[in-house]
Scaffold this motif. Structure first.
Motif, short mmCIF file in Angstrom:
data_model
loop_
_atom_site.label_atom_id
_atom_site.label_comp_id
_atom_site.label_asym_id
_atom_site.label_seq_id
_atom_site.Cartn_x
_atom_site.Cartn_y
_atom_site.Cartn_z
N ASP A 1 -11.03 -9.47 6.05
CA ASP A 1 -10.26 -8.24 5.80
C ASP A 1 -8.82 -8.44 6.25
O ASP A 1 -8.49 -8.23 7.42
N ARG A 2 -8.00 -8.83 5.32
CA ARG A 2 -6.59 -9.12 5.62
C ARG A 2 -5.72 -8.43 4.58
O ARG A 2 -4.96 -9.08 3.87
N SER A 3 -5.87 -7.11 4.44
CA SER A 3 -5.03 -6.42 3.47
C SER A 3 -4.32 -5.24 4.13
O SER A 3 -4.84 -4.61 5.06
N THR A 4 -3.14 -4.95 3.60
CA THR A 4 -2.30 -3.88 4.15
C THR A 4 -3.00 -2.52 4.08
O THR A 4 -2.85 -1.70 4.97
N ASP A 5 -3.78 -2.30 3.02
CA ASP A 5 -4.43 -0.99 2.86
C ASP A 5 -5.58 -0.77 3.84
O ASP A 5 -6.06 0.34 4.00
N HIS A 6 -5.98 -1.83 4.51
CA HIS A 6 -7.20 -1.74 5.31
C HIS A 6 -7.06 -0.80 6.52
O HIS A 6 -8.07 -0.34 7.07
N SER B 1 1.06 -8.67 4.06
CA SER B 1 1.77 -9.62 3.20
C SER B 1 3.26 -9.51 3.46
O SER B 1 3.77 -8.45 3.83
#
Ligand code: SAM
Length: 273
Positions: free
Chosen positions: A26-31, A151
């Motif tokens: 889990d490496r996303s901005t929305d997380h 990112s």
């Protein structure tokens, strides 16, 4: 047919934090939306214990903003409202934004209890200027919040939005954990800034160049996590300059001097002119 109890049961279901089967993916901005669920937000104030935090940070941000002659402040990472309330009490004109609805409503309640009505704006940093009105003397992004952007594109975009939200002589104040030390030597903290709720254990569970996963254990044994991007100090300073900020001064651990060369937190103060 609906059973009479169905509605009640549905109302009381609290969403849990959600992660992939392998949470290191889990490496996303929305997380961040899946992490700041209601039960965690409720516990957040235990984690950051307002009184102790006030005594460790002191009046650093108030003094800084006053010294710079700033009055209108946009708090883009309001969280549960600690800095918004502190600044309102000190007489600043504060607007409180955050991308997470649970956080903003908790902030509103916290402020109300202390006699203030927050001017709240739900806004994700990547589209900040779509949602806010006007320009501000200062934008603050505190409590190690910028770390939620995974990112470079999102980081540039958010910084550009912060820049655009400022008046021509505005200032951005953004802090971050000292990830250099964590990445280079594995040590997360020396002191108790921020994560100083008495009985809350906050420790890194996994660290690599693209992820710092922290584990938070509360006195009732409940456990939550945050997946964050480990920002190097130099990288953040450079990025700020690349999006247009003229000058970036970095403080350590809320000290006015750079005396502490190995602080737990850095505070960047970036000026527009
Ligand atoms: N500033 C507060 C404090 O010091 O207690 C809150 C810090 S909390 C670690 C990070 C906050 O940033 C959360 O309230 C979260 O909802 C918000 N946040 C994270 N990513 C965001 C984004 N892309 N846009 C808007 N808010 C975001």
């Amino acid at each position: 047919m609906n059973q009479p109890n169905d509605t009640a049961r549905i109302d009381t279901i609290e969403p849990e934090q959600s992660y992939a089967d392998n949470p290191l993916e889990d490496r996303s901005t929305d997380h961040y939306q899946a992490e700041y669920v209601q039960s965690f937000v409720e516990k957040w104030d235990e984690l950051i214990d307002w009184d102790r935090r006030e005594s460790s940070e002191g009046k650093f941000f108030i003094d800084l903003l006053r010294r710079l002659g700033k009055r209108s402040v946009l708090d883009v990472a309001t969280g549960t409202g600690f800095h918004s309330v502190q600044l309102l009490r000190a007489g600043f004109d504060v607007t409180s934004a955050d991308g997470n609805a649970e956080m903003l409503s908790k902030a509103f309640i916290n402020a109300r209890r202390r006699g203030f009505v927050l001017r709240t704006v739900p806004a994700d940093w990547r589209w900040l200027n779509r949602d806010i009105v006007g320009r501000y003397d200062a934008v603050i992004c505190l409590g190690n919040s910028f770390t939620h952007l995974f990112s470079e594109r999102d980081r540039r975009r958010a910084l550009a939005e912060f820049y655009a939200a400022l008046r021509h002589d505005g200032v951005l104040i953004l802090d971050q954990r000292n990830y250099d030390r964590l990445l280079d030597s594995g040590v997360a903290t020396k002191h108790a800034y921020y994560y100083c709720g008495e009985a809350v254990r906050a420790e890194p569970e996994h660290v690599d160049d693209g992820l710092a996963r922290f584990r938070y254990e509360f006195p009732d044994k409940s456990v939550y996590h945050l997946n964050m991007f480990p920002l190097r100090k130099r990288y953040v300073r450079n990025l700020m300059k690349e999006v247009g900020f003229q000058d970036v001064t970095t403080y350590g651990d809320f000290q006015e001097t750079h005396a502490n060369l190995d602080p737990d937190f850095f505070v960047h103060v970036a000026t527009k002119e």
